[in-house]
Write an enzyme that holds these catalytic residues in place. Structure first.
Site, short mmCIF file in Angstrom:
data_model
loop_
_atom_site.label_atom_id
_atom_site.label_comp_id
_atom_site.label_asym_id
_atom_site.label_seq_id
_atom_site.Cartn_x
_atom_site.Cartn_y
_atom_site.Cartn_z
N HIS A 7 33.98 -47.57 -41.04
CA HIS A 7 33.44 -48.44 -39.98
C HIS A 7 32.46 -49.46 -40.58
CE1 HIS A 7 35.58 -46.21 -37.04
NE2 HIS A 7 34.82 -45.14 -37.08
N ASP A 65 42.01 -52.24 -36.49
CA ASP A 65 42.39 -50.84 -36.59
C ASP A 65 42.57 -50.44 -38.05
OD1 ASP A 65 42.99 -48.36 -35.64
OD2 ASP A 65 44.96 -48.88 -34.86
N LEU A 74 32.50 -71.98 -32.72
CA LEU A 74 33.43 -70.86 -32.54
C LEU A 74 32.98 -70.05 -31.34
CD1 LEU A 74 35.75 -68.95 -33.52
CD2 LEU A 74 33.99 -67.71 -34.79
#
Ligand code: IPE
Ligand code: MG
Length: 224
Positions: free
Chosen positions: A19, A2, A113
């Site tokens: 973004h 955020d 991962l």
């Protein structure tokens, strides 16, 4: 993740710039997670509620997602990352859905991962869908309602087979869960960091991990 918009606003840039920088932070954070030996990382990239943003921003975010998968996939695969997507991906354009499916398939054998990206994800919708699926089985006569326990419900979630999060990190100073993994975070430790997502890096992740390491986890049991 955020704070992209605020990061851009503080620089008098359009939200898209925030973004874009956020996508770079994703890249850094994945690398940092691998370096830290983290086995599972789930990123909340786009919520069910984010569809209600102005159409232009939704288009920008969708475009970035398309670009991100195309430009990062080879490197992620090479680094041993297994990609999973959770969320109502049917709401994305067909070409993105196809790219996402191909990325999951291409990385399915990787184990270093486990990277999950939540896209068009909302926990309440996920839980409602699980309830519908179980109800359909009961109506079809293939399930006894008494067999609906926590494990049976968990198997209907997007996260079936994945471990519950140990640590949940929210950036940008907000202290909310915002409909993220409500069921799965029952015993997660929460760490809130003021850093805006585009500024996130290995040092911030290390800070969050250090805070997590200092927590005493009892899972509801009596202090020992
Ligand atoms: C997070 O940054 C990115 C997405 C939700 C897609 P925001 O866009 O929420 O940034 P702020 O909260 O306006 O700063
Ligand atoms: Mg926000």
């Amino acid at each position: 993740m955020d704070g992209n918009g605020r990061w851009a606003a503080s620089r008098h840039l359009p939200r898209l710039a925030g973004h874009r920088e956020g996508a770079r932070a994703v890249r850094r954070t994945i690398e940092a997670a691998i370096d830290q030996g983290i086995g599972w990382l789930t990123l909340y990239a786009f919520s069910s509620e984010n569809w209600r943003r102005p159409q232009a921003e939704v288009t920008d975010l969708t475009g970035l997602l398309r670009q991100y998968i195309r430009s990062e996939l080879a490197e992620l695969a090479e680094a041993g990352v297994r990609l999973r997507i959770i969320g109502e991906t049917a709401r994305f354009p067909a070409d993105i859905r196809a790219d996402l499916r191909a990325a999951e398939a291409r990385t399915a054998g990787n184990t270093r991962l486990n990277l999950t990206i939540a896209l068009s994800y909302g926990a309440r919708a996920e839980l409602a869908a699980a309830a519908r699926a179980l109800a359909r089985d009961v109506r079809a006569g293939t399930r006894d309602p008494e067999t609906i326990d926590e494990a049976a419900l968990a198997r209907q979630l997007f996260t079936a087979g994945m471990p519950d999060p140990d640590l949940l990190i929210r950036t940008s100073g907000e202290r909310r869960l915002s409909n993220f993994l409500l069921w799965q975070c029952a015993y997660a430790e929460f760490v809130f960091q003021d850093v805006l997502w585009p500024d996130y890096d290995a040092a911030r992740l290390a800070e969050a991990l250090a805070e997590f390491a200092g927590r005493e986890r009892r899972f509801g049991a009596r202090p020992g």
